[in-house]
Design an enzyme around this catalytic site. Structure first.
Site, PDB file in Angstrom:
ATOM      1  N   GLU A   1      33.939  41.337  39.416  1.00  0.00           N
ATOM      2  CA  GLU A   1      33.826  41.634  40.762  1.00  0.00           C
ATOM      3  C   GLU A   1      33.862  41.495  42.146  1.00  0.00           C
ATOM      4  O   GLU A   1      34.813  41.514  42.886  1.00  0.00           O
ATOM      5  CB  GLU A   1      33.705  43.319  40.780  1.00  0.00           C
ATOM      6  CG  GLU A   1      34.143  43.506  39.322  1.00  0.00           C
ATOM      7  CD  GLU A   1      34.543  45.003  39.695  1.00  0.00           C
ATOM      8  OE1 GLU A   1      35.465  45.004  40.583  1.00  0.00           O
ATOM      9  OE2 GLU A   1      35.404  45.460  38.361  1.00  0.00           O
TER      10      GLU A   1
ATOM     11  N   ASP B   1      37.949  45.862  47.318  1.00  0.00           N
ATOM     12  CA  ASP B   1      39.111  46.857  47.244  1.00  0.00           C
ATOM     13  C   ASP B   1      39.469  47.276  48.053  1.00  0.00           C
ATOM     14  O   ASP B   1      40.057  48.572  48.298  1.00  0.00           O
ATOM     15  CB  ASP B   1      38.697  47.500  46.008  1.00  0.00           C
ATOM     16  CG  ASP B   1      39.434  48.625  44.977  1.00  0.00           C
ATOM     17  OD1 ASP B   1      41.337  47.351  45.429  1.00  0.00           O
ATOM     18  OD2 ASP B   1      40.221  49.016  43.919  1.00  0.00           O
TER      19      ASP B   1
END
Length: 183
Positions: A71, A84
């Site tokens: 991630e 993100d």
């Protein structure tokens, strides 16, 4: 709930697309292992927090480390804790469109939140696919952590809707590397 041993979960590893992030000329399990190893130095400073968060939920710390590696590359790709495009927070990239952020981006509180979300998805997948083995349920829960449980329709295509179409396969391969290397 009893979770499967991550070492018994089948995996094909990272896709060529995921491996290309590190400019690797190969994919699969070797690419996932290379990326996990690349992140290991940064990961070391979070080991106690990872172990504590994992213990609180009875999950393998190697799996938490692998999600952190996938991630956020152990925080390396975050800007002030964000990733993100500002939709995800912290080492485990908790999606703030669906969850309220908890703790500092690199805190144990954040890792407990992310691990709790993972466990919730494993439970949802376990309930949705009762005939799956524990290993399949664990892998499905990992895929759901990325794509949501509504996007998991079959074990054969577990990563069909995940980022890079390889999320659970890559995370499992990284987790196995972390498990063999002290997590």
């Amino acid at each position: 709930m009893s979770y499967a041993n991550i070492m018994n979960v089948e995996t094909t590893g990272a896709s060529a697309k995921t491996a290309s992030q590190d400019k690797l000329g190969y994919s699969g399990v070797p690419a996932s292992e290379t990326m996990a190893q690349t992140d290991a130095g940064r990961m070391a400073k979070y080991k106690t927090k990872i172990n504590n968060a994992a213990a609180a939920y009875g999950i393998d710390p190697a799996l938490v480390a692998a999600i952190i590696s996938r991630e956020s590359r152990a925080g390396n790709v975050l800007k002030d804790g964000w990733g993100d495009h500002g939709n995800a927070w912290g080492l485990m990239q908790v999606d703030i469109r669906y969850h309220t952020r908890q703790g500092a981006w690199d805190s144990e509180e954040h890792l407990r939140q992310g691990t709790g979300i993972l466990v919730d998805f494993i439970t949802k997948i376990s309930n949705k696919f009762r005939s799956w083995t524990n290993e399949q349920k664990l892998k499905g829960g990992i895929a759901a952590y990325n794509a949501g449980d509504g996007n998991i329709h079959s074990y054969e295509n577990v990563d069909e809707r995940t980022t890079g179409k390889d999320y659970s396969n890559d995370v499992v391969a990284r987790a196995k590397w972390y498990k063999r290397n002290g997590y």
